[in-house]
Scaffold this motif. Structure first.
Motif, PDB file in Angstrom:
ATOM      1  N   MET A   1     -10.723  -8.843  16.593  1.00  0.00           N
ATOM      2  CA  MET A   1      -9.639  -8.342  15.753  1.00  0.00           C
ATOM      3  C   MET A   1      -9.099  -9.493  14.899  1.00  0.00           C
ATOM      4  O   MET A   1      -8.887 -10.596  15.379  1.00  0.00           O
ATOM      5  N   SER A   2      -8.893  -9.206  13.658  1.00  0.00           N
ATOM      6  CA  SER A   2      -8.354 -10.217  12.757  1.00  0.00           C
ATOM      7  C   SER A   2      -6.830 -10.253  12.851  1.00  0.00           C
ATOM      8  O   SER A   2      -6.210  -9.347  13.386  1.00  0.00           O
ATOM      9  N   THR A   3      -6.257 -11.306  12.324  1.00  0.00           N
ATOM     10  CA  THR A   3      -4.802 -11.414  12.336  1.00  0.00           C
ATOM     11  C   THR A   3      -4.275 -11.235  10.914  1.00  0.00           C
ATOM     12  O   THR A   3      -4.941 -11.552   9.935  1.00  0.00           O
ATOM     13  N   GLU A   4      -3.074 -10.736  10.863  1.00  0.00           N
ATOM     14  CA  GLU A   4      -2.414 -10.488   9.580  1.00  0.00           C
ATOM     15  C   GLU A   4      -2.255 -11.809   8.828  1.00  0.00           C
ATOM     16  O   GLU A   4      -1.817 -12.806   9.393  1.00  0.00           O
ATOM     17  N   ARG A   5      -2.615 -11.793   7.548  1.00  0.00           N
ATOM     18  CA  ARG A   5      -2.491 -12.988   6.719  1.00  0.00           C
ATOM     19  C   ARG A   5      -1.076 -13.195   6.197  1.00  0.00           C
ATOM     20  O   ARG A   5      -0.619 -14.315   6.014  1.00  0.00           O
ATOM     21  N   MET A   6      -0.421 -12.086   5.898  1.00  0.00           N
ATOM     22  CA  MET A   6       0.946 -12.118   5.370  1.00  0.00           C
ATOM     23  C   MET A   6       1.493 -10.704   5.495  1.00  0.00           C
ATOM     24  O   MET A   6       0.729  -9.757   5.703  1.00  0.00           O
ATOM     25  N   PRO A   7       2.788 -10.543   5.378  1.00  0.00           N
ATOM     26  CA  PRO A   7       3.332  -9.182   5.374  1.00  0.00           C
ATOM     27  C   PRO A   7       2.782  -8.383   4.191  1.00  0.00           C
ATOM     28  O   PRO A   7       2.319  -8.952   3.195  1.00  0.00           O
ATOM     29  N   ASN A   8       2.851  -7.088   4.300  1.00  0.00           N
ATOM     30  CA  ASN A   8       2.411  -6.230   3.200  1.00  0.00           C
ATOM     31  C   ASN A   8       3.149  -6.660   1.930  1.00  0.00           C
ATOM     32  O   ASN A   8       4.375  -6.783   1.930  1.00  0.00           O
ATOM     33  N   PRO A   9       2.421  -6.888   0.827  1.00  0.00           N
ATOM     34  CA  PRO A   9       3.064  -7.355  -0.404  1.00  0.00           C
ATOM     35  C   PRO A   9       4.198  -6.448  -0.884  1.00  0.00           C
ATOM     36  O   PRO A   9       5.208  -6.953  -1.397  1.00  0.00           O
ATOM     37  N   ALA A  10       4.047  -5.152  -0.724  1.00  0.00           N
ATOM     38  CA  ALA A  10       5.107  -4.246  -1.172  1.00  0.00           C
ATOM     39  C   ALA A  10       6.363  -4.377  -0.313  1.00  0.00           C
ATOM     40  O   ALA A  10       7.456  -4.066  -0.767  1.00  0.00           O
ATOM     41  N   MET A  11       6.200  -4.839   0.924  1.00  0.00           N
ATOM     42  CA  MET A  11       7.369  -5.058   1.770  1.00  0.00           C
ATOM     43  C   MET A  11       8.105  -6.332   1.342  1.00  0.00           C
ATOM     44  O   MET A  11       9.310  -6.453   1.549  1.00  0.00           O
ATOM     45  N   LEU A  12       7.385  -7.268   0.750  1.00  0.00           N
ATOM     46  CA  LEU A  12       8.006  -8.508   0.296  1.00  0.00           C
ATOM     47  C   LEU A  12       8.747  -8.326  -1.029  1.00  0.00           C
ATOM     48  O   LEU A  12       9.594  -9.146  -1.384  1.00  0.00           O
ATOM     49  N   ILE A  13       8.411  -7.265  -1.739  1.00  0.00           N
ATOM     50  CA  ILE A  13       9.090  -6.947  -2.996  1.00  0.00           C
ATOM     51  C   ILE A  13       9.644  -5.525  -2.833  1.00  0.00           C
ATOM     52  O   ILE A  13       8.985  -4.536  -3.167  1.00  0.00           O
ATOM     53  N   PRO A  14      10.837  -5.414  -2.263  1.00  0.00           N
ATOM     54  CA  PRO A  14      11.375  -4.101  -1.907  1.00  0.00           C
ATOM     55  C   PRO A  14      11.400  -3.090  -3.060  1.00  0.00           C
ATOM     56  O   PRO A  14      11.189  -1.897  -2.840  1.00  0.00           O
ATOM     57  N   GLU A  15      11.639  -3.571  -4.274  1.00  0.00           N
ATOM     58  CA  GLU A  15      11.652  -2.652  -5.413  1.00  0.00           C
ATOM     59  C   GLU A  15      10.278  -2.015  -5.608  1.00  0.00           C
ATOM     60  O   GLU A  15      10.160  -0.865  -6.021  1.00  0.00           O
ATOM     61  N   ALA A  16       9.225  -2.759  -5.313  1.00  0.00           N
ATOM     62  CA  ALA A  16       7.865  -2.221  -5.421  1.00  0.00           C
ATOM     63  C   ALA A  16       7.655  -1.132  -4.375  1.00  0.00           C
ATOM     64  O   ALA A  16       7.129  -0.053  -4.683  1.00  0.00           O
ATOM     65  N   MET A  17       8.075  -1.396  -3.145  1.00  0.00           N
ATOM     66  CA  MET A  17       7.919  -0.380  -2.099  1.00  0.00           C
ATOM     67  C   MET A  17       8.738   0.856  -2.438  1.00  0.00           C
ATOM     68  O   MET A  17       8.270   1.981  -2.239  1.00  0.00           O
ATOM     69  N   ASP A  18       9.943   0.679  -2.960  1.00  0.00           N
ATOM     70  CA  ASP A  18      10.767   1.830  -3.360  1.00  0.00           C
ATOM     71  C   ASP A  18      10.036   2.683  -4.395  1.00  0.00           C
ATOM     72  O   ASP A  18      10.028   3.913  -4.304  1.00  0.00           O
ATOM     73  N   ALA A  19       9.402   2.031  -5.359  1.00  0.00           N
ATOM     74  CA  ALA A  19       8.682   2.755  -6.408  1.00  0.00           C
ATOM     75  C   ALA A  19       7.469   3.489  -5.831  1.00  0.00           C
ATOM     76  O   ALA A  19       7.217   4.654  -6.170  1.00  0.00           O
ATOM     77  N   LEU A  20       6.723   2.821  -4.967  1.00  0.00           N
ATOM     78  CA  LEU A  20       5.560   3.460  -4.341  1.00  0.00           C
ATOM     79  C   LEU A  20       5.987   4.670  -3.510  1.00  0.00           C
ATOM     80  O   LEU A  20       5.340   5.728  -3.559  1.00  0.00           O
ATOM     81  N   MET A  21       7.059   4.514  -2.767  1.00  0.00           N
ATOM     82  CA  MET A  21       7.533   5.623  -1.926  1.00  0.00           C
ATOM     83  C   MET A  21       8.074   6.772  -2.782  1.00  0.00           C
ATOM     84  O   MET A  21       7.951   7.938  -2.408  1.00  0.00           O
ATOM     85  N   ALA A  22       8.647   6.454  -3.931  1.00  0.00           N
ATOM     86  CA  ALA A  22       9.118   7.509  -4.837  1.00  0.00           C
ATOM     87  C   ALA A  22       7.936   8.340  -5.348  1.00  0.00           C
ATOM     88  O   ALA A  22       8.030   9.572  -5.438  1.00  0.00           O
ATOM     89  N   VAL A  23       6.824   7.690  -5.651  1.00  0.00           N
ATOM     90  CA  VAL A  23       5.632   8.436  -6.066  1.00  0.00           C
ATOM     91  C   VAL A  23       5.151   9.311  -4.911  1.00  0.00           C
ATOM     92  O   VAL A  23       4.834  10.496  -5.105  1.00  0.00           O
ATOM     93  N   ASN A  24       5.118   8.765  -3.708  1.00  0.00           N
ATOM     94  CA  ASN A  24       4.699   9.563  -2.543  1.00  0.00           C
ATOM     95  C   ASN A  24       5.601  10.777  -2.350  1.00  0.00           C
ATOM     96  O   ASN A  24       5.116  11.869  -2.027  1.00  0.00           O
ATOM     97  N   ARG A  25       6.900  10.611  -2.522  1.00  0.00           N
ATOM     98  CA  ARG A  25       7.825  11.748  -2.376  1.00  0.00           C
ATOM     99  C   ARG A  25       7.561  12.800  -3.449  1.00  0.00           C
ATOM    100  O   ARG A  25       7.576  14.005  -3.178  1.00  0.00           O
TER     101      ARG A  25
END
Length: 151
Positions: A1-25
């Motif tokens: 099993m590999s290890t995580e290199r870094m947190p999910n990029p969208a989690m590091l830029i909350p505005e990006a995650m908000d936008a992605l989740m808005a599209v999903n909604r």
């Protein structure tokens, strides 16, 4: 099993995650059955080898009424009896859109026409956005080695 290199990029830029989740909604509210959206999410994620999205997609599919047989066999949907013609059309579209570079005509007319036979333009738009969003999350998770179950 590999290890995580870094947190999910969208989690590091909350505005990006908000936008992605808005599209999903928006996609979720467009009238396409949640089970079908989850099955297409699962299939694209299998193709891309995205562990968190495969695990999440399988659970989402079950919560939205997919049968155990469907979840277990979605990777072999062509060879199994557990999918309707509508589901088969959506899965074929999912595979073509996810594998754009695999053919000169990325989404052949036969794949598009079959999907258009089962879905109106708004539903096709929702399916395409769902596939695109799945591929986006796969392309954020895979290179950073996000781990299934960590969200």
């Amino acid at each position: 099993m590999s290890t995580e290199r870094m947190p999910n990029p969208a989690m590091l830029i909350p505005e990006a995650m908000d936008a992605l989740m808005a599209v999903n909604r928006a996609v979720a509210g467009a009238g396409v059955d949640g089970r079908l959206l989850a099955l297409t999410h699962l299939r694209a994620s299998q193709i891309n080898g995205c562990g968190p999205c495969v695990a999440g997609g399988a659970g989402q599919a079950r919560r939205n009424g997919a049968t155990t047989e469907q979840v277990d066999a979605v990777a072999a949907w062509r060879e199994t009896p557990w999918f309707s013609d509508e589901e088969r059309a959506a899965l074929a579209l999912t595979e073509a859109v996810t594998r754009l570079a695999d053919r000169a005509d990325p989404v052949p007319d036969e794949v598009w026409d079959l999907a258009a036979k089962h879905f109106d333009q708004k539903e096709l738009a929702a399916l395409l956005l769902n596939i695109a969003m799945t591929n986006t999350f796969n392309r954020l998770n895979a290179p950073t080695r996000q781990q299934a179950g960590s969200w």
